[in-house]
Design a protein around this motif. Structure first.
Motif, PDB file in Angstrom:
ATOM      1  N   GLN A 195      17.892  22.191 -29.539  1.00 20.30           N
ATOM      2  CA  GLN A 195      17.106  22.143 -30.767  1.00 20.30           C
ATOM      3  C   GLN A 195      17.568  23.159 -31.801  1.00 20.30           C
ATOM      4  O   GLN A 195      17.437  22.935 -33.009  1.00 20.30           O
ATOM      5  N   SER A 196      18.116  24.282 -31.362  1.00 20.84           N
ATOM      6  CA  SER A 196      18.542  25.311 -32.323  1.00 20.84           C
ATOM      7  C   SER A 196      19.636  24.794 -33.243  1.00 20.84           C
ATOM      8  O   SER A 196      19.788  25.263 -34.374  1.00 20.84           O
ATOM      9  N   ARG A 197      20.421  23.796 -32.773  1.00 20.18           N
ATOM     10  CA  ARG A 197      21.476  23.217 -33.610  1.00 20.18           C
ATOM     11  C   ARG A 197      21.192  21.761 -33.952  1.00 20.18           C
ATOM     12  O   ARG A 197      22.018  21.097 -34.572  1.00 20.18           O
ATOM     13  N   LYS A 198      20.047  21.267 -33.519  1.00 20.01           N
ATOM     14  CA  LYS A 198      19.690  19.865 -33.723  1.00 20.01           C
ATOM     15  C   LYS A 198      20.809  18.944 -33.240  1.00 20.01           C
ATOM     16  O   LYS A 198      21.215  18.001 -33.916  1.00 20.01           O
ATOM     17  N   GLU A 199      21.277  19.202 -32.035  1.00 24.20           N
ATOM     18  CA  GLU A 199      22.342  18.403 -31.430  1.00 24.20           C
ATOM     19  C   GLU A 199      21.840  17.782 -30.137  1.00 24.20           C
ATOM     20  O   GLU A 199      21.003  18.361 -29.429  1.00 24.20           O
ATOM     21  N   GLN A 200      22.343  16.607 -29.831  1.00 24.28           N
ATOM     22  CA  GLN A 200      21.958  15.891 -28.621  1.00 24.28           C
ATOM     23  C   GLN A 200      23.211  15.372 -27.934  1.00 24.28           C
ATOM     24  O   GLN A 200      24.092  14.799 -28.583  1.00 24.28           O
ATOM     25  N   TYR A 201      23.270  15.580 -26.620  1.00 28.03           N
ATOM     26  CA  TYR A 201      24.425  15.186 -25.822  1.00 28.03           C
ATOM     27  C   TYR A 201      23.982  14.230 -24.726  1.00 28.03           C
ATOM     28  O   TYR A 201      22.839  14.274 -24.257  1.00 28.03           O
ATOM     29  N   THR A 202      24.889  13.354 -24.303  1.00 31.00           N
ATOM     30  CA  THR A 202      24.596  12.412 -23.227  1.00 31.00           C
ATOM     31  C   THR A 202      25.724  12.437 -22.207  1.00 31.00           C
ATOM     32  O   THR A 202      26.872  12.782 -22.520  1.00 31.00           O
ATOM     33  N   TRP A 203      25.387  12.062 -20.994  1.00 33.43           N
ATOM     34  CA  TRP A 203      26.393  11.986 -19.930  1.00 33.43           C
ATOM     35  C   TRP A 203      27.370  10.844 -20.206  1.00 33.43           C
ATOM     36  O   TRP A 203      28.574  11.027 -20.204  1.00 33.43           O
ATOM     37  N   ASN A 204      26.846   9.663 -20.438  1.00 31.34           N
ATOM     38  CA  ASN A 204      27.698   8.523 -20.766  1.00 31.34           C
ATOM     39  C   ASN A 204      27.715   8.328 -22.283  1.00 31.34           C
ATOM     40  O   ASN A 204      26.671   8.388 -22.940  1.00 31.34           O
ATOM     41  N   LEU A 205      28.874   8.112 -22.830  1.00 28.32           N
ATOM     42  CA  LEU A 205      29.040   7.979 -24.273  1.00 28.32           C
ATOM     43  C   LEU A 205      28.196   6.828 -24.821  1.00 28.32           C
ATOM     44  O   LEU A 205      28.157   5.737 -24.249  1.00 28.32           O
ATOM     45  N   ILE A 206      27.525   7.069 -25.957  1.00 23.43           N
ATOM     46  CA  ILE A 206      26.763   6.041 -26.663  1.00 23.43           C
ATOM     47  C   ILE A 206      27.403   5.823 -28.024  1.00 23.43           C
ATOM     48  O   ILE A 206      27.534   6.762 -28.812  1.00 23.43           O
ATOM     49  N   ASP A 207      27.800   4.605 -28.286  1.00 19.64           N
ATOM     50  CA  ASP A 207      28.388   4.247 -29.576  1.00 19.64           C
ATOM     51  C   ASP A 207      27.267   3.798 -30.514  1.00 19.64           C
ATOM     52  O   ASP A 207      26.749   2.688 -30.391  1.00 19.64           O
ATOM     53  N   LYS A 208      26.904   4.654 -31.454  1.00 12.39           N
ATOM     54  CA  LYS A 208      25.772   4.356 -32.340  1.00 12.39           C
ATOM     55  C   LYS A 208      26.078   3.206 -33.299  1.00 12.39           C
ATOM     56  O   LYS A 208      25.161   2.638 -33.891  1.00 12.39           O
TER      57      LYS A 208
END
Length: 806
Positions: A195-208
């Protein structure tokens, strides 16, 4: 080319979905379960494989996680549950967001999420979130929705350590639905929010840029010989309430039970017996001068939890159940020697059940049924003291059936039926619809829509109506577009168990949008949408109006400020067939131009602000409308926060319906209307399990009419008329809630509530704000004190208790 695409969508049956980019991990079977304490020091974790190498989901796509903030997850299982252990590295804990919140609420806090798809169908996930404060959230998600009203019962623990934080989770099989096959293969993904950088990571890549999140799950293997448990739980409750109003007192006590039973590995039955909705939050009531009914959100937990299947086709509006009686008694029908002594404004629900689930082949089945009791008004004869009863709502059965076949991990075909049967000669209703939502293999194009029919039987007279919709468009990439047509004939009516403002229309719509998926130099995200709409009556086929506009949204990269708005207009004469309230009559209005702008600052700061302003002008009519909203929020510390909202609107020289005379004449008036809303909410979280919350809202709307009224002519224009009457309105509502909630055991809760409310409607629209408040407080105030306790009992745990006792 477009004709070819339509044919292709309607005829294709199946396709393969690329698995090449999917990660895979093997779960380890264990014999001794770990202690859920936030420390991964149990022997059970030693030999488990590690899911790692997370990549960015937002604001960017695919960037590797930082070495000092990497994430590692282990998975183990036994005969009772599946366990997740995650080490979330972070060497800068002093900057970690740690605002406290309660169940299903996301504050300014880091979190870790597990998304499980037990059938690996690419469309249906069960989501479990643990925040760095230890708070839990969970949801059922589909391609179309994310439902946080669903609550599973599971265990988690968090531990902050020198180089990061640890999450340990135990998800019992009773919280999941899966097949009974010997070898299981589940879809799985993990999310981590910094939250401090407003970033979100996932294990498997998600193509938005393409498809839905659920379609990008990784693969979980190694699950063998796990048997679905007996999924049976009870939520018995007891509640007491004390109410005082206008010198009268009322004390009531209620007991009941909610039941949840897993019929098999795929389907679950939910039932509520003797329901109690006494602590349901109040509605944000406003003055309604328009021709259409107002719609309010459902706040009763039984109707909000696990209803994703029943929302198909937008045919089910659960507020109809237990609402105002269909034949609510009108006091104008009283004789001179009669007095209305009892006239219930709502109907009591006796019980309700839901059966829902989805087979491994993708067939979702939902059945909902509710029964309400007979409701009567009581009328006293003042001469004889005799009391007669008038049935305002008979014994009634409400039913919804949904069949939803999903396939190809991105498409579905559905059938929905709603049915209302009222005892005796009262109105009955039946609605059926077939729906489709089809996407091609690459998720580039989509066609969706449906057809439906209503059948109403009222006092022996039957009426059938028809509805259809179709939308086709490009749904991936920076540039997206769609074309849509919606039609309802003059007799389609779903209001017995659905919500419908109007029928008899044939509307054509189109959209063209551009958005980014990767941050630019100045923006994390932005999107712009151009849209237009042409409106016609279905019968007779005649033009009624148009709308066109542009919507936009931006979020800055450095300051994380979001802002957006829209500009829109209706060009030329607009023919309003609804404001006159009489079939076939219409009211002509001129071109209207409007603009809306809002801005929202960074909620990570202790102080944040939301602002909104809207302005509209109707050309050549001197009609202007302005709306403004000012909403600051302040986080005192990680436990205490407040949000205040002040909104103001003013509508000058607006012309609208006033009355229909006995000779059929339709009278319009020229009015000035304004509204002021003061609202404040605050919450103190003692822990993630206990909180004190306050909600207050005061709404005031005075409306003043000119002395000159107008006659609506057959050609839709207005002419001065000698009609005289006072139609001024002074409308007030006041609601205050103070609520303490405590989750004293998993799934079990104690809620204590104090509530007061005021309501007044009169003709004193000339009062100023202070005098209006004094006028409002001359009305009697309702005070209500209530306490409610719900206890969660799981059959499998209860069975162990009895064995130990024996």
């Amino acid at each position: 080319m477009k004709h070819f695409l339509i044919i292709f969508y309607l005829l294709f049956i199946s396709f393969s979905y690329s698995q090449s980019s999917k990660k895979s991990i093997n779960a380890l079977r264990i014999t001794t379960a770990p202690i859920i304490d936030g420390l991964l020091d149990d022997d059970a974790w030693i030999n488990a494989e590690i899911a790692k190498d997370f990549v960015m989901f937002r604001p960017g796509t695919g960037e590797k996680e930082l070495e000092n903030q990497k994430t590692e997850v282990k998975i183990i299982y036994d005969d009772e549950a599946i366990y997740f252990g995650a080490f979330l590295y972070d060497d800068d804990l002093k900057n970690m967001a740690l605002e406290s919140a309660t169940r299903d609420n996301f504050a300014q806090v880091d979190w870790f999420g597990v998304m499980i798809n037990t059938y690996n169908d690419g469309q249906n996930d069960t989501e479990f979130f643990v925040q760095a404060t230890g708070n839990q959230a969970d949801a059922k998600s589909t391609i179309d929705s994310e439902d946080f009203s669903w609550n599973g019962v599971w265990t988690s623990a968090v531990k902050l350590v020198d180089n990061g934080w640890i999450v340990e989770m135990k998800i019992p099989y009773s919280a999941l639905r899966f097949s009974g096959e010997k070898v299981q293969t589940w879809g799985l993904n993990f999310h981590r929010r910094i939250q401090s950088r407003k970033e979100q990571y996932t294990w498997n890549l998600i193509d938005k840029t393409n498809g839905a999140i659920q379609q990008y799950a990784g693969i979980l293997t190694g699950l063998e010989d796990i048997k679905p448990p007996v999924r049976l739980s009870f939520n018995p409750y007891a509640s007491s309430s004390y109410t005082t109003f206008d010198g009268s007192n009322d004390f009531s006590t209620n007991y009941g039970i909610d039941l949840k039973y897993g019929i098999n590995e795929s389907f679950t039955l939910d039932a509520t017996l003797i329901p109690d909705f006494g602590q349901t939050a109040f509605d944000d009531v406003t003055l309604n001068l328009g021709p259409f009914e107002q719609q309010y959100s459902e706040k009763r937990s039984f109707f909000t939890e696990g209803t994703e299947l029943f929302s198909k086709g937008d045919l089910f509006y659960s507020r109809r159940i237990g609402n105002t009686p269909t034949a609510y008694y009108d006091e104008s029908n009283l004789a001179e020697n009669e007095e209305l002594i009892e006239n219930p404004s709502s109907v009591n629900m006796l019980n309700a059940i839901k059966i829902s689930g989805r087979t491994k082949s993708g067939l979702g089945i939902g059945v909902f049924n509710a029964i309400t009791e007979k409701t009567e008004a009581k009328i006293k004869n003042l001469d004889t003291d005799e009391v007669r009863k008038v049935t305002t709502e008979p014994f009634t059965n409400y039913n919804v059936v949904v069949l939803d076949q999903q396939f190809n991990k991105n498409s579905s075909v559905s059938f929905v039926n709603t049915n209302v049967l009222r005892n005796g000669s009262f109105r009955d209703a039946n609605i059926s619809a077939v729906l489709f939502n089809l996407s091609n293999k690459t998720n580039k194009y989509n066609i969706n829509g449906g057809v439906g029919m209503s059948s109403i039987n009222e006092f022996g007279e039957k009426s059938n109506g028809f509805i259809s919709s179709v939308e086709i468009g490009k749904i991936s990439g920076h540039w997206q577009y769609n074309l849509e047509h919606n039609l309802q004939d003059t007799k389609f009516d779903k209001n017995d168990l659905g919500f419908q403002r109007r029928n008899n229309f044939s509307n054509f719509e189109g959209q063209l949008s551009y958005r980014i998926f990767e941050p630019t130099k100045n923006f994390d995200d932005y999107r712009i949408t151009f849209w237009s709409e042409l409106n016609y009556l279905y019968k007779p086929n005649t033009y009624t109006g148009n709308h066109l506009g542009v919507n936009y949204f931006f979020q800055t990269k450095k300051t994380k400020i979001a802002f957006g708005g829209n500009f829109q207009s209706s060009i030329g004469k607009q023919y309003d067939y609804y404001e006159p309230r009489v079939d076939g009559r219409y009211f002509i209005q001129n071109t209207r131009i409007s603009g809306n702008q809002w801005i929202s600052t960074d909620y990570r700061k202790k102080f944040a602000l939301d602002l909104r302003i809207f302005y509209a002008n109707r050309i050549h009519e001197n009609n202007t409308f302005i709306y403004s909203e000012f909403s600051p929020r302040f986080r005192v510390n990680d436990h205490l926060s407040f949000v205040y909202s002040l909104s103001y609107s003013k509508d000058n020289n607006d012309k609208g319906f006033v009355n229909e005379l006995e000779d059929g004449s339709i009278i319009f008036g020229n009015r000035d209307a304004k509204s002021v809303t003061n609202a404040i909410s605050g919450k103190y979280n003692f822990s993630t399990k206990a909180a004190l919350s306050l909600t207050f809202r005061q709404y005031w709307s005075p409306v003043t009419y000119d002395d000159q009224y107008y006659l609506l002519s057959n050609d839709g224009t207005l002419s001065e008329n000698n009609y005289t009457s006072n139609h001024d309105i002074n409308f007030n509502t006041w609601n205050f809630d103070l609520n303490f909630s405590w989750e004293f055991a998993p799934g079990s809760q104690l809620i204590a509530l104090y509530r007061n409310s005021l309501f007044n409607e009169d003709e004193f629209s000339d009062l100023n704000f202070k005098d209006n408040l004094n006028n409002l407080f001359e009305e009697p105030m309702l005070h209500n004190f209530s306490i409610r306790m719900v206890y969660y009992i799981d059959y499998n745990n209860a069975k162990k208790w009895f064995k130990k006792t024996s």
